[in-house]
Design an enzyme around this catalytic site. Structure first.
Site, mmCIF file in Angstrom:
data_model
loop_
_atom_site.group_PDB
_atom_site.id
_atom_site.type_symbol
_atom_site.label_atom_id
_atom_site.label_comp_id
_atom_site.label_asym_id
_atom_site.label_seq_id
_atom_site.Cartn_x
_atom_site.Cartn_y
_atom_site.Cartn_z
ATOM 1 C CB CYS A 110 -0.994 0.082 1.276
ATOM 2 S SG CYS A 110 -2.015 -1.314 1.199
HETATM 3 C C1 BEZ Z 1 0.572 -4.645 1.841
HETATM 4 O O1 BEZ Z 1 0.044 -3.610 1.614
HETATM 5 O O2 BEZ Z 1 1.667 -4.862 1.794
HETATM 6 C C2 BEZ Z 1 -0.563 -5.548 2.371
HETATM 7 C C3 BEZ Z 1 -1.776 -5.188 3.064
HETATM 8 C C4 BEZ Z 1 -2.607 -6.005 3.469
HETATM 9 C C5 BEZ Z 1 -2.287 -7.579 3.307
HETATM 10 C C6 BEZ Z 1 -1.232 -8.016 2.728
HETATM 11 C C7 BEZ Z 1 -0.281 -7.083 2.290
#
Ligand code: BEZ
Length: 211
Positions: free
Chosen positions: A45
């Protein structure tokens, strides 16, 4: 009921990093990208939000307002925004909505219970100035999206809206386009007096209209 392409995008009011946002007022007269991200302070994210911030000029050029949404709290958004700037080299320049009780996420089907019961998946909605959904894509949490692809689809959607053309496989801005089947040859001759390349009666190719 799922929100599908062609449906009216539901309206809502939510707090955001830029203050309370009434969705319809905020996007009035613009195209909009509404995208969910699963969780603040997570790696994928962080990269997505930084990259989207870097595309600010590209979205502006196309008359598009961008909004991010997660079910995290507004207080958490502010701290995370600092990390995004520090690690991605771009500060947040679009509102991050805090859908703390998940109401809007559920309305837009951004929560897929068999993937995760409370977090949103990576949904993207492109919404036209008529408030209709023009594009809907969904990625799992582990895969960062391609926001260049979102821009490419917006270019295609805006050409269709303005010029009644469609875009072929792997099309990129500037390449030849297709006259949509709903346009008769007679109407096409008025629009394209220099003609078109007809591979089949239903497959008529013209250079991408400018302006
Ligand atoms: C991420 O943004 O890396 C992420 C967010 C939620 C679950 C898995 C990865």
């Amino acid at each position: 009921m799922a929100i599908l392409i062609g449906d009216t995008a539901p309206d809502f009011t939510l707090d955001s990093t830029e203050g309370p946002i009434h969705f319809y007022d905020y996007i009035e007269g613009f195209w909009a990208v509404l995208f969910s991200h699963p969780k603040n302070f997570t790696p994928v994210c962080t990269t997505e939000l930084g990259y989207t911030a870097k595309l600010k000029d590209e979205f502006e050029k196309r008359g598009v307002k961008v909004l991010g949404l997660s079910v995290d709290k507004l207080e958490d958004h502010a701290g995370w925004a600092k990390d995004i700037e520090e690690t991605q080299g771009a500060a947040l320049n679009f509102p991050l909505l805090a859908d703390t009780n998940g109401e809007v996420a559920r309305q837009y089907d951004m929560i897929h219970p068999n993937a995760d019961n409370s977090l949103t998946v990576r949904s993207v909605f492109v919404i036209g100035p008529d408030k209709k959904v023009k594009l809907k894509i969904e990625y799992p949490a582990s895969t960062g999206r391609n926001f260049d692809e979102v821009l490419r689809v917006i270019d295609s959607l805006q050409l269709t809206a303005k010029h009644q053309v469609a875009t072929p496989v792997n099309w990129k801005n500037g390449e030849d386009v297709i006259i949509v089947p709903a346009v008769s040859n007679e109407a096409a001759r008025e629009k394209y007096p220099e003609g078109w390349k007809e591979l089949k009666p239903y497959l008529r190719i013209v250079p991408q209209p400018r302006a």
